[in-house]
Motif scaffolding. Structure first.
Motif, mmCIF file in Angstrom:
data_model
loop_
_atom_site.group_PDB
_atom_site.id
_atom_site.type_symbol
_atom_site.label_atom_id
_atom_site.label_comp_id
_atom_site.label_asym_id
_atom_site.label_seq_id
_atom_site.Cartn_x
_atom_site.Cartn_y
_atom_site.Cartn_z
ATOM 1 N N LEU A 1 0.849 -1.178 0.000
ATOM 2 C CA LEU A 1 0.000 0.000 0.000
ATOM 3 C C LEU A 1 0.886 1.229 0.000
ATOM 4 C CD1 LEU A 1 -2.807 1.266 0.176
ATOM 5 C CD2 LEU A 1 -2.589 1.156 2.646
ATOM 6 N N VAL A 2 0.811 2.000 -1.046
ATOM 7 C CA VAL A 2 1.593 3.228 -1.155
ATOM 8 C C VAL A 2 0.876 4.312 -0.362
ATOM 9 C CG1 VAL A 2 2.490 4.981 -2.721
ATOM 10 C CG2 VAL A 2 2.501 2.595 -3.419
ATOM 11 N N THR A 3 1.567 4.884 0.625
ATOM 12 C CA THR A 3 0.972 5.965 1.404
ATOM 13 C C THR A 3 1.527 7.321 1.008
ATOM 14 O OG1 THR A 3 2.591 5.661 3.164
ATOM 15 C CG2 THR A 3 0.499 4.500 3.388
ATOM 16 N N THR A 4 2.745 7.350 0.472
ATOM 17 C CA THR A 4 3.349 8.577 -0.023
ATOM 18 C C THR A 4 3.883 8.312 -1.417
ATOM 19 O OG1 THR A 4 4.001 9.171 2.224
ATOM 20 C CG2 THR A 4 5.057 10.372 0.434
ATOM 21 N N PHE A 5 3.509 9.177 -2.345
ATOM 22 C CA PHE A 5 3.857 8.983 -3.743
ATOM 23 C C PHE A 5 4.551 10.235 -4.243
ATOM 24 C CE2 PHE A 5 2.788 9.075 -8.276
ATOM 25 C CZ PHE A 5 3.218 7.803 -8.643
ATOM 26 N N GLY A 6 5.695 10.056 -4.904
ATOM 27 C CA GLY A 6 6.421 11.182 -5.460
ATOM 28 C C GLY A 6 6.641 10.991 -6.937
ATOM 29 N N ILE A 7 6.690 12.109 -7.655
ATOM 30 C CA ILE A 7 6.950 12.052 -9.089
ATOM 31 C C ILE A 7 7.915 13.173 -9.449
ATOM 32 C CG2 ILE A 7 4.890 13.413 -9.603
ATOM 33 C CD1 ILE A 7 4.652 11.752 -12.204
ATOM 34 N N ASP A 8 8.938 12.806 -10.198
ATOM 35 C CA ASP A 8 9.924 13.766 -10.674
ATOM 36 C C ASP A 8 9.714 13.916 -12.170
ATOM 37 O OD1 ASP A 8 12.091 15.407 -11.113
ATOM 38 O OD2 ASP A 8 13.587 13.830 -10.876
ATOM 39 N N LEU A 9 9.281 15.097 -12.585
ATOM 40 C CA LEU A 9 8.976 15.341 -13.989
ATOM 41 C C LEU A 9 10.217 15.827 -14.726
ATOM 42 C CD1 LEU A 9 5.650 17.280 -13.472
ATOM 43 C CD2 LEU A 9 5.926 14.861 -14.001
ATOM 44 N N ALA A 10 10.481 15.207 -15.837
ATOM 45 C CA ALA A 10 11.557 15.652 -16.717
ATOM 46 C C ALA A 10 10.956 15.877 -18.099
ATOM 47 C CB ALA A 10 12.668 14.614 -16.763
ATOM 48 N N LYS A 11 11.776 16.320 -19.022
ATOM 49 C CA LYS A 11 11.267 16.649 -20.343
ATOM 50 C C LYS A 11 10.697 15.436 -21.073
ATOM 51 C CE LYS A 11 12.482 19.569 -24.206
ATOM 52 N NZ LYS A 11 13.512 20.428 -24.754
ATOM 53 N N SER A 12 11.358 14.294 -20.971
ATOM 54 C CA SER A 12 10.888 13.131 -21.725
ATOM 55 C C SER A 12 10.659 11.888 -20.871
ATOM 56 C CB SER A 12 11.887 12.802 -22.835
ATOM 57 O OG SER A 12 13.135 12.475 -22.270
ATOM 58 N N SER A 13 10.778 12.014 -19.537
ATOM 59 C CA SER A 13 10.569 10.845 -18.680
ATOM 60 C C SER A 13 10.066 11.269 -17.306
ATOM 61 C CB SER A 13 11.867 10.061 -18.532
ATOM 62 O OG SER A 13 12.828 10.830 -17.855
ATOM 63 N N PHE A 14 9.585 10.286 -16.563
ATOM 64 C CA PHE A 14 9.125 10.487 -15.194
ATOM 65 C C PHE A 14 9.852 9.516 -14.289
ATOM 66 C CE2 PHE A 14 5.385 11.440 -17.786
ATOM 67 C CZ PHE A 14 5.011 12.670 -17.296
ATOM 68 N N SER A 15 10.159 9.932 -13.079
ATOM 69 C CA SER A 15 10.645 9.019 -12.048
ATOM 70 C C SER A 15 9.550 8.932 -11.000
ATOM 71 C CB SER A 15 11.931 9.537 -11.409
ATOM 72 O OG SER A 15 12.970 9.538 -12.343
ATOM 73 N N LEU A 16 9.074 7.712 -10.759
ATOM 74 C CA LEU A 16 8.006 7.477 -9.794
ATOM 75 C C LEU A 16 8.593 6.832 -8.550
ATOM 76 C CD1 LEU A 16 5.462 5.876 -12.280
ATOM 77 C CD2 LEU A 16 5.671 8.287 -11.651
ATOM 78 N N HIS A 17 8.131 7.274 -7.379
ATOM 79 C CA HIS A 17 8.663 6.766 -6.116
ATOM 80 C C HIS A 17 7.519 6.684 -5.117
ATOM 81 C CE1 HIS A 17 11.864 6.114 -3.145
ATOM 82 N NE2 HIS A 17 11.138 6.860 -2.327
#
Length: 50
Positions: free
Chosen positions: A2-18
């Motif tokens: 169960l994900v309780t905290t979700f982060g996303i790092d936006l870049a020009k052509s990709s995403f990093s999901l955590h």
């Protein structure tokens, strides 16, 4: 898992999901391209708020 905290790092052509659970353990760590983002969401079983 169960994900309780979700982060996303936006870049020009990709995403990093955590995502971490309530204890701070990493349960999601993924890099996806913008092109594959919709496809990844369909198969990752992420909640609707993602």
């Amino acid at each position: 898992m169960l994900v309780t905290t979700f982060g996303i790092d936006l870049a020009k052509s990709s995403f990093s999901l955590h995502g971490v659970d309530k204890d701070g353990n990493v349960v999601l760590k993924k890099n996806v391209t913008r092109k594959n983002t919709i496809i990844y969401r369909q198969y990752a079983h992420l909640p609707d708020w993602y």
